[in-house]
Design an enzyme around this catalytic site. Structure first.
Site, mmCIF file in Angstrom:
data_model
loop_
_atom_site.group_PDB
_atom_site.id
_atom_site.type_symbol
_atom_site.label_atom_id
_atom_site.label_comp_id
_atom_site.label_asym_id
_atom_site.label_seq_id
_atom_site.Cartn_x
_atom_site.Cartn_y
_atom_site.Cartn_z
ATOM 1 N N HIS A 178 -31.674 31.459 -18.607
ATOM 2 C CA HIS A 178 -33.122 31.232 -18.570
ATOM 3 C C HIS A 178 -33.494 30.537 -17.264
ATOM 4 C CE1 HIS A 178 -33.066 31.165 -23.227
ATOM 5 N NE2 HIS A 178 -33.754 32.231 -22.872
ATOM 6 N N CYS A 272 -33.649 22.545 -23.440
ATOM 7 C CA CYS A 272 -33.479 23.616 -24.415
ATOM 8 C C CYS A 272 -33.638 23.118 -25.853
ATOM 9 C CB CYS A 272 -32.096 24.251 -24.274
ATOM 10 S SG CYS A 272 -31.777 25.026 -22.684
#
Length: 284
Positions: A178, A272
């Site tokens: 990501h 996250c």
């Protein structure tokens, strides 16, 4: 029923007031879905240690005035600790992500049920796929990673829903999960970056917008960019990432070192593991 809330998130670095997390109680690497998990598949996760580290992380946030809202974990959802991936707040809107990995799709349904119970409104991106780890906000500018998890088509749909924002895409290299694994904004003019995690032209695009603290390849693997800013120039970071932490201290930041090495075996760190829904606009 919790007190009715309003969504307010305009940056990645204003004072964190309310955040959604999930316990790693059922965390496990079963089907490998990222590069980090490949290394730790055989060793897997020490649940007791992961729980201890996550509990300490939550306590640190609470001790700094953050309201931590915990989703009850589901035994069938091994990746549920990574709440950032399944949603993202932009301004006063909370979006449910459209997951690329099939083993994580049920997490979004779990989140929607939770939000409905708490009377928190949400919106959905209805085209495959976009995940919260690829979405970074900075006032009226939104940076979104084009990755294996987030498509250009989904970014365009989101752009159509948010005409008041300037949306900029960053194309990630194949081995980067990501955008927040290679880039993170910690102030209006300052960001962490692992430059080899994205195409060269997009790195220069970031360089034109921010002063950049460069993260080494070694500290990128231990997710040096994936810090969590809680406001007032305070940043939660991994003790092992000494170069990143020193660079932040030299720029006047208070670095709060929180052990998290057991949880990052599954490919995610502090950013996250948090879904902010309220950040204060008054202190950054």
């Amino acid at each position: 029923m919790l007190v009715k809330r309003e969504i307010t998130c305009h940056t990645e670095y204003a004072r964190l007031k309310q955040v959604i997390v999930a316990s790693p109680r059922y965390m496990r690497i079963e089907k490998v879905i990222n590069e980090t998990q490949k290394r730790y598949k055989e060793e897997n996760i020490n649940i007791d240690l992961a729980l201890k580290q996550h509990h300490y992380f939550v306590e640190v946030m609470k001790n700094h005035g953050v309201k931590v809202i915990e989703i009850t974990p589901d035994p069938a959802l091994n990746e549920q600790v990574f709440t950032r991936d399944i949603g993202f707040a932009i301004g006063d809107l909370l979006f449910i992500a459209k997951m690329n990995s099939h083993i994580r799709i049920e997490e979004t349904g779990h989140l929607k049920t939770f939000l409905e119970q708490e009377d928190l409104p949400y919106h959905e991106v209805l085209i495959n796929s976009i995940e919260g780890g690829d979405v970074l906000i900075d006032d009226k500018k939104i940076w979104i990673g084009i990755s294996d998890r987030t498509t250009e088509a989904a970014i365009q749909v989101l752009s159509n829903q948010l005409p008041q924002y300037q949306i900029e895409s960053i194309t990630l290299k194949e081995n980067i999960l990501h955008l927040d694994c290679t880039f993170n904004i910690i102030a209006p003019n300052l960001a962490l970056v692992y430059k080899d995690g994205m195409v060269k032209d997009d790195y220069y695009k970031l360089k034109a917008n921010y002063q950049l603290i460069h993260v080494s390849e070694e500290e990128q693997f231990t997710l040096g960019t994936n810090v969590l800013s809680i406001g007032d120039k305070k940043v939660i970071s991994l003790p092992e990432n000494k170069q990143v932490n020193q660079a932040l201290v030299e720029r006047g930041y208070e670095v709060i070192e929180v052990p998290f090495d057991e949880i990052i075996k599954s490919g995610g760190s502090y950013r996250c593991c948090t879904l902010p829904i309220v950040r204060s606009d008054d202190a950054q």
